[in-house]
Design a protein around this motif. Structure first.
Motif, PDB file in Angstrom:
ATOM      1  N   UNK A   1       0.030   9.703   7.008  1.00 51.14           N
ATOM      2  CA  UNK A   1       0.401  10.332   5.729  1.00 51.14           C
ATOM      3  C   UNK A   1       0.261   9.345   4.576  1.00 51.14           C
ATOM      4  N   UNK A   2       0.601   8.065   4.815  1.00 52.83           N
ATOM      5  CA  UNK A   2       0.430   7.073   3.749  1.00 52.83           C
ATOM      6  C   UNK A   2      -1.030   6.885   3.386  1.00 52.83           C
ATOM      7  N   UNK A   3      -1.868   6.863   4.410  1.00 51.31           N
ATOM      8  CA  UNK A   3      -3.302   6.705   4.149  1.00 51.31           C
ATOM      9  C   UNK A   3      -3.812   7.887   3.330  1.00 51.31           C
ATOM     10  N   UNK A   4      -3.361   9.088   3.696  1.00 51.75           N
ATOM     11  CA  UNK A   4      -3.781  10.286   2.955  1.00 51.75           C
ATOM     12  C   UNK A   4      -3.296  10.213   1.512  1.00 51.75           C
ATOM     13  N   UNK A   5      -2.056   9.755   1.363  1.00 51.50           N
ATOM     14  CA  UNK A   5      -1.486   9.639   0.026  1.00 51.50           C
ATOM     15  C   UNK A   5      -2.305   8.679  -0.824  1.00 51.50           C
ATOM     16  N   UNK A   6      -2.696   7.555  -0.221  1.00 52.62           N
ATOM     17  CA  UNK A   6      -3.499   6.572  -0.945  1.00 52.62           C
ATOM     18  C   UNK A   6      -4.802   7.160  -1.427  1.00 52.62           C
ATOM     19  N   UNK A   7      -5.505   7.831  -0.526  1.00 44.91           N
ATOM     20  CA  UNK A   7      -6.785   8.426  -0.908  1.00 44.91           C
ATOM     21  C   UNK A   7      -6.587   9.512  -1.955  1.00 44.91           C
ATOM     22  N   UNK A   8      -5.502  10.264  -1.841  1.00 47.57           N
ATOM     23  CA  UNK A   8      -5.185  11.329  -2.806  1.00 47.57           C
ATOM     24  C   UNK A   8      -5.030  10.750  -4.213  1.00 47.57           C
TER      25      UNK A   8
ATOM     26  N   UNK B   1      -1.567  16.452   4.696  1.00 53.71           N
ATOM     27  CA  UNK B   1      -0.243  15.831   4.691  1.00 53.71           C
ATOM     28  C   UNK B   1       0.811  16.836   5.142  1.00 53.71           C
ATOM     29  N   UNK B   2       0.727  18.045   4.602  1.00 51.00           N
ATOM     30  CA  UNK B   2       1.705  19.058   4.971  1.00 51.00           C
ATOM     31  C   UNK B   2       1.506  19.567   6.388  1.00 51.00           C
ATOM     32  N   UNK B   3       0.247  19.510   6.849  1.00 46.45           N
ATOM     33  CA  UNK B   3      -0.002  19.849   8.245  1.00 46.45           C
ATOM     34  C   UNK B   3       0.776  18.886   9.138  1.00 46.45           C
ATOM     35  N   UNK B   4       0.773  17.613   8.733  1.00 49.98           N
ATOM     36  CA  UNK B   4       1.497  16.598   9.482  1.00 49.98           C
ATOM     37  C   UNK B   4       3.009  16.762   9.384  1.00 49.98           C
ATOM     38  N   UNK B   5       3.472  17.005   8.170  1.00 48.27           N
ATOM     39  CA  UNK B   5       4.918  16.989   7.931  1.00 48.27           C
ATOM     40  C   UNK B   5       5.580  18.312   8.324  1.00 48.27           C
TER      41      UNK B   5
END
Lengths: 130, 548, 223
Positions: B164-171, B230-234
């Motif tokens: 999720x952090x990696x996704x957040x970074x790219x986002x 991210x939401x798929x994960x969370x």
């Protein structure tokens, strides 16, 4: 306070200090009433209980007319530089490409190998495809 | 453009230029000067390039032997994932537009700054914020999903690390890209100096313009994709994960709708740089100005229609695959037009074999190979065999690394005198070029061979029949790394010990060469009027000051 | 710079940024920038609409059944509320064009009332769903839908919450920027050549309305 004298354009009742068109109040009210009417139409269309292949395009069509009203008059595109209209249309076009090509994949998955009810390929070695 | 070049070196009567006009770190971190912002991007991009490069050397070290003896499989997965994510998101996307683009764009337009200078600064800080997320992921052990984050592995199907952090970074990084693109489009439309008509725009700016259009249209789609993932994960929303009722191929459609156009965000500015260097350093007007300008726009447009060529074996319908394949051939046409036009430009030109030209020629060779090998991958039938082999890895490194990076290096050398006010040492530069060029080709060419013979990608071990190609590749990669360090070395040395650069060392006629080297804070000392095209060189002009 | 020289006088009011020659260039640039920003918003929401299309295609029966759990009256009311707030915002921009700061502030206040109204209705809808377990993904616990007839109803609600949630976030951001414009108007910042900020906030707000115009039938009126 209006400092229109500074600008290259003088403001009058139809143009502001930048020379841009000012729509009359009646225009805004007319568009608003049109939007309300179309909202009623949207609800009525849904009561027609068409199958999804027709009800979705119908709903989108009505929404698109409303969107055109908002874009042309509320967002002032009708009186704006053509390039801004082009920008807006480009967004819609590429959005449409995304929808159409992806949907094309989803809807043609069953044409060569069989799919199940959820448009997924399931190859079960014991029972064959499907 | 006026016919006389400015004499003298980089300072106005007060002795100040954009580098020394204001001092202190705060004057850099809170600058709204596009030149300083470009320099800050250049420093950060190159730093991340170093990080991504070291990860690559880790990968190549492991692959020197067929056994997986250096790292565990899991660690290896994290190495190539972080290598890919850093290189794509932190390096290649901003590599030319945010660095050279930021610096050169207003200068080539003859104007003071970009349309929204504060937004430009915000873009930089957003970039750094996104980078912090990715660096956090790097420091805490990384993720092992591959930079492509395919579901279901990345949606809670067992991936390690802080996905999720990696996704957040790219986002977050996406927004930096969007805002830069937006800024550049408005600047090119509204801030051109008198006389800079669309037909006199340097081709670098046509390229930046097309790039910016892609950035604004495509990047939000990856943003929503990563957001949904991210939401798929969370929350387990169930759109992409088949165990939750979703469709993993749908994820790939979402992902590649951006990630294919983004390769043109990387490549188009590179093409733009080459258009500049191939003309100025051969004293020739570009062959086919309109064709090259139009092909930039065509590549941007067609690039949006072909993303499914990454998905031929993913489970998308065969009919889709066929159509994507046919459309993908289409993008080769405008690209070939560019390549052939550049070669035609060189023909009968007065070619100066300096460092910039060497990197430009290297680019032409490398991009030809990269582009042609793309045809094998575009063809549905051959791609079925080549997909997920080292052939793909070699192809994209040829176009991305060889193409974009060599163009970045060419551009850095070409505009180095303007940016730093110093000349680098030509002899050392040429020697370094040899090391870089040989090392680069030795790294990636054998990968075509290994891949076409079946070596899969993303494996930390392989069967012994591929050993020779891997050893060559690893030796090449360390050689390449050495060469790049040499380049860094003499460029840094030039900042402290290089000769002072004249305003126009190469004899260019586009507007940036009318500014001093380095430019004053407000770019030009007076109003600028453009009277000539960017490649209208006078007959046999010799550059002022230096004979390079 | 040469363009200013053509005007014949060095007119550089405090609201004209130093890198622009005149108000027209500034206003046109800022508006073009805003349209480009709206483009990226459209493509951002496009992803959500694509998820809707794909999931509805895969689960058509679920969509029909699950959408019944949404309150059409609240949805329709919210549509009218947003349309009205779009009108008041457009009238606010018109007032700004005419240099009438007081009216700008008034129309902004009216727009904010609409925005708050929208959020209140949304809050009522969301809390009802929380109460009965109509939640996205793994939080779904509603027992009222016939499980045999529908499968994966939680996916409908995943799509519903993602779409209305992201839209709602944009409404909240809209509240912030409209409030900012209102304060500036109360400080007499605008005149008939300096109103771009009002216009661009208006464009943003109309986009928020546009998105809802599509969301409403697609989520609430599925039959």
């Amino acid at each position: 306070m209006a400092n229109a004298a500074h600008g290259a354009h003088a403001a009058d009742e139809h143009h502001d200090g930048l020379g841009h068109h000012i729509s009359p109040l009646s225009t805004y009210i007319a568009v608003y009433l049109g939007l309300l009417v179309l909202t009623v139409v949207t609800v009525l269309v849904s009561y027609a209980e068409l199958p999804p292949a027709q009800s979705i395009p119908a709903a989108v069509a009505v929404a698109s007319v409303k969107a055109t009203l908002v874009a042309a008059w509320f967002m002032h595109l009708k009186y704006d530089k053509r390039f801004n209209i082009f920008i807006f249309s480009a967004a819609v076009w590429f959005m449409a490409v995304f929808f159409l090509f992806t949907l094309f994949d989803l809807t043609t998955r069953g044409t060569v190998l069989e799919t199940n009810d959820h448009h997924e390929w399931r190859i079960d070695k014991e029972e064959g495809t499907g | 453009m006026s016919t006389t070049s400015l004499d003298g070196v980089g300072h106005d009567s007060a002795g100040t230029n954009y580098l020394n006009a204001k001092r202190g770190i705060m004057s850099w971190l809170f600058t709204i000067d596009h030149k300083r912002i470009g320099v800050m991007y250049l420093v950060t991009v190159l730093t991340f390039f170093l990080a991504g490069g070291l990860l690559a050397l880790g990968v190549r070290a492991e692959l020197f032997t067929p056994e997986g003896d250096l790292f565990s499989a899991n660690t290896y997965n994290r190495l190539f994932t972080l290598h890919g994510a850093i290189m794509v998101f932190l390096v290649l996307v901003p590599a030319i537009p945010a660095t050279l683009g930021n610096f050169v764009l207003p200068l080539q337009l003859g104007t003071l700054d970009v349309a929204f200078p504060k937004l430009n600064l915000a873009s930089f800080h957003i970039y750094v914020l996104g980078a912090c997320f990715l660096l956090f992921v790097l420091i805490t052990g990384g993720v092992d999903t591959g930079w492509t984050f395919y579901t279901p592995y990345s949606s809670g199907g067992g991936a390690d690390g802080h996905v999720v952090f990696a996704l957040m970074g790219a986002f977050i990084l996406g927004f930096s890209s969007i805002l830069t693109g937006l800024n550049f489009i408005v600047t090119i439309h509204k801030m051109r100096a008198p006389g800079v008509t669309w037909g006199r725009l340097p081709l670098f700016l046509w390229a930046i313009y097309a790039t910016s259009v892609i950035q604004v249209l495509a990047t939000p789609v990856i943003a929503i994709t990563l957001f949904l993932l991210m939401f798929e994960n969370i929350v387990g929303i169930g759109i992409f994960d088949p165990a939750l009722g979703g469709d993993p191929v749908l994820f790939q459609h979402f992902f590649w709708f951006y990630s294919h156009p983004v390769v043109y965000v990387m490549a188009l500015p590179a093409f733009g740089v080459i258009s500049e260097t191939v003309t100025i350093h051969s004293r020739r007007h570009i062959f086919g100005y309109t064709a090259i300008a139009a092909s930039s726009v065509a590549i941007a447009a067609i690039g949006f229609l072909i993303w499914g060529h990454h998905m031929y074996v993913s489970g998308q319908s065969e009919l889709s695959g066929t159509i994507f394949s046919m459309l993908t051939f289409g993008v080769g046409l405008p690209t070939a037009i560019k390549l052939l036009s550049w070669i035609a430009t060189l023909y009968k030109g007065s070619i100066r074999m300096n460092t910039v030209m060497l990197y430009t020629l290297a680019f032409l060779w490398i991009f030809a190979i990269g582009g042609l090998t793309g045809l094998f991958l575009a063809t549905l039938a051959t791609d079925v065999h080549l997909h997920d082999t080292y052939f793909v890895v070699a192809h994209f490194h040829y176009v991305m690394m060889g193409g974009v990076l060599f163009a970045l290096i060419a551009g850095m050398h070409h505009w180095w005198p303007k940016i730093t006010g110093k000349m680098f040492n030509e002899s050392i530069a040429k020697v370094s070029w040899v090391v870089v060029f040989v090392g680069y080709n030795l790294t990636f060419f054998p990968q075509f061979i290994a891949g076409s013979r079946g070596m899969p990608r993303r494996y930390h071990q392989y069967i012994p029949e591929f050993e020779l190609w891997n050893q060559l590749s690893t030796i090449g990669s360390f050689t390449f790394g050495l060469g790049l360090f040499m380049v860094l070395g003499y460029l840094l040395q030039s900042i402290f010990k290089g000769e002072k650069a004249p305003a126009n060392p190469w004899g260019g006629v586009s507007l940036e060469w009318e500014a001093l080297s380095p430019p004053v804070e407000h770019n030009f000392s007076g109003p600028v009027v453009c009277t000539k095209g960017p490649y209208d060189f006078p007959e046999a002009v010799s550059p002022v000051g230096h004979d390079h | 710079m040469s363009a200013a020289a053509e005007h014949g006088h060095e007119h550089h009011p405090p609201y004209l940024a130093h890198h622009f020659f005149n108000m027209n260039q500034q206003a046109d640039s800022v508006k073009m920038g805003m349209w480009l920003f709206l483009v990226q918003e459209i493509l951002f929401f496009a992803g959500l609409f694509m998820a809707y299309i794909a999931m509805r295609y895969i689960y058509p029966d679920t969509w029909l059944a699950a959408a019944e759990e949404l309150d059409k009256v609240m949805g329709a009311t919210n549509t009218v509320v947003l349309l009205t707030s779009s009108l008041t915002m457009a009238l606010g921009v018109r007032a700004a064009q005419m240099g009438n700061n007081k009216a700008v502030a008034g129309w902004c206040a009216a727009t904010l009332l609409g925005a708050y109204g929208f959020m209140i209705i949304k809050y009522i809808e969301y809390s009802h769903k929380l109460h009965v377990g109509l939640l996205p993904g793994k939080f779904y616990s509603f027992e009222g839908l016939e499980q045999a007839a529908t499968e994966a109803p939680q996916i409908f609600f995943s799509v519903y919450f993602m779409m209305t949630g992201v839209h709602g976030l944009h409404v909240v951001i809209g509240i912030g920027v409209i409030f900012w414009i209102m304060m500036k108007a109360l400080g007499n910042s605008f005149n008939s050549e300096n109103y771009a900020a009002v216009e661009n906030v208006g464009l943003y707000w109309h986009l928020v309305d546009l998105i809802w115009i599509f969301l409403f039938p697609l989520l609430y009126l599925v039959r």
